[in-house]
Design an enzyme around this catalytic site. Sequence first.
Site, mmCIF file in Angstrom:
data_model
loop_
_atom_site.group_PDB
_atom_site.id
_atom_site.type_symbol
_atom_site.label_atom_id
_atom_site.label_comp_id
_atom_site.label_asym_id
_atom_site.label_seq_id
_atom_site.Cartn_x
_atom_site.Cartn_y
_atom_site.Cartn_z
ATOM 1 N N HIS A 96 37.177 35.884 53.007
ATOM 2 C CA HIS A 96 38.239 36.374 53.877
ATOM 3 C C HIS A 96 37.936 37.750 54.441
ATOM 4 O O HIS A 96 38.826 38.420 54.939
ATOM 5 C CB HIS A 96 39.578 36.380 53.124
ATOM 6 C CG HIS A 96 39.887 35.055 52.497
ATOM 7 N ND1 HIS A 96 39.589 34.782 51.190
ATOM 8 C CD2 HIS A 96 40.415 33.921 53.015
ATOM 9 C CE1 HIS A 96 39.939 33.534 50.927
ATOM 10 N NE2 HIS A 96 40.436 32.986 52.016
ATOM 11 N N GLY A 97 36.669 38.171 54.302
ATOM 12 C CA GLY A 97 36.252 39.397 54.974
ATOM 13 C C GLY A 97 36.697 40.688 54.304
ATOM 14 O O GLY A 97 37.205 41.585 54.966
#
Lengths: 442, 186
Positions: free
Chosen positions: B151-152
């Site tokens: 999810h970065g």
Amino acid sequence: MSGHESTYIPKTGVEKWLDTRLPIVRFGADYLALPTPKNLNYWYTFGAILSICLVTQIATGIFLAMHYQPNTAMAFASVERIMRDVNGGWLIRYVHANGASMFFVAVYIHMLRGLYYGSYKAPREMIWILGCIIFFLMIATAFLGYVLPWGQMSYWGAEVITNLVGAIPMIGEPILIWLRGGPAIDNATLNRFFSLHYLLPFVIFGVVVLHLWALHTAGQNNPVGILIPKDREKKDMVPFHPYYTVKDGFALIVFLMMFAVFVFFMPNALGHADNYIPANPLVTPAHIVPEWYMLPFYAILRAVPDKFGGVVAMFGAIGILFVLPWLDTSKVRSMRYRPTMKVFFMIFVVNGLLLGWCGAQLPDAQVVPGMPSFFLVDGQLNSYLWLTRLATLYYFAFFAVILPLVGLRETPLKIPASISEPVLSGPDVMSGAVPAQAEKKG
Amino acid sequence: MAETVVNADQPQGGAPEGEATRRDFIHIAAGAAAAGAGVMVAWPLINSMNPAADTLALSTTEFDTSKVQEGMQVVITWQGKPVFLRNRSAAELQKVVADNTASDLKDPQTDAERTKPGHEAMLVVLASCTHLGCIPTFGSGDYGGWFCPCHGSHYDASGRIRKGPAPLNLVVPEYEFTAGSTIRIG
């Protein structure tokens, strides 16, 4: 539910809403309000005890399965890990193992109760047949479960019992290989036994539901064994709750106390020490015996000198129970009023215990040590082999000969007109009392 | 409960309408006893699902950190979970100390709070992104620490969350240096 009117009145809005969509609360309430004969004695309490036994076994079994490894390399060690490392694992396993024994104690009493009071007769044949199915499934489940710890008795028990299938003429051998999943008892066998041991209790649960459905359709029997006519329901019946919930609850607590004595003070008394030796396909225990509750059937198996004949006799011993309702020719349900049959029944109980005793002995051992005897056909008369055969003969004769003949020839005692009559001092006069008779319901 | 009155003429404890009777007391007492019994039955069953004694016995792991080359990380397992051992280079160390007061620290911690005195270059963190538990990728992301591709989330070389959805810094487990460069986690 024995044509009994529902008395449940939904009070709250939620209850009303639910009752018109899924009347499950009504079902429970009617179950509790069910008119029950008021003369049931403590022999009738074992039905409730059995339901608790089943729930206990399923609950403990599910948690045991969370830790058990159904693999020949790990099964024995995983059971020991449950005993030593899992929190409370020792308790859960001992409850499960002894619970199986308690289950069978209760089911044998329950079955003998049914036999004595004629609970298998019209209109209750379906209850009895479903009960026989439950009993058969219980035996299968207990056997499968006993294999899982993968001790010596587990392994050799599986070996001996699966070998029975090999006795079937012609197709025995291929079926045996299919059953074991290989040439010998091995990992494939253990895996499928675990799978089935998990499945069958739920099947039992389903058949228990049918058993109760049939019971509530035909209505309970009672120790006097007469049908309670509609117009006497108010007099002779009481609602199940609180009368029988309390009575069953008390009996359950007494039963659980005995159960607890085994679990906490002698958890291995009913087991076999050899099952604490890991399974070894190369060494057979000196004396292979099943758990105590299988011993009568094991004795019958060994009583017949022919392998296939023994298998037939053993399954016949269970199978004959299914046709019991049609073997008993008597119109009188309760043996309370059948003095001759009562004697044969008592002998049958003792004979069952004797069969169990024989099942635990070596066939060639002398029954009375040192007593001279003679050789008969294939063994000394003074041996457990011949004692077992006599007991097996009585077991089958009881169902196939005694029950049909005594029913035709005996003179039963006078049967009370109502279930209240035997316990009331004065004459319980009621209008339109009909003498009890085993009337057939549609 | 459906009250079926079969014997309506029987007194129900003998109290006037609307008052508590002996029977009410028995009902409450029996209900309380049943509830207590239910808890006592459920407790050992539920407790059996807690970590077993042998599982708890595996709670520590020892490792010699001298095997970790400068600027590299080694992944070991502790209690079945991966752990990053990262030997930060001088440049990386300088940067994470300078970032101790950075404004984008979501979970402010100095690098010294996340290491042991005398072993400042060695960072020990659980290799599990604090967002949803993926394993972040070594050496990537905007801060040269770790980047979690799920999810970065961007972590710096101190394992502190700098950007992305993760709420907390990578967790520093309980550990100590037992002899020289050897650590015992747990």
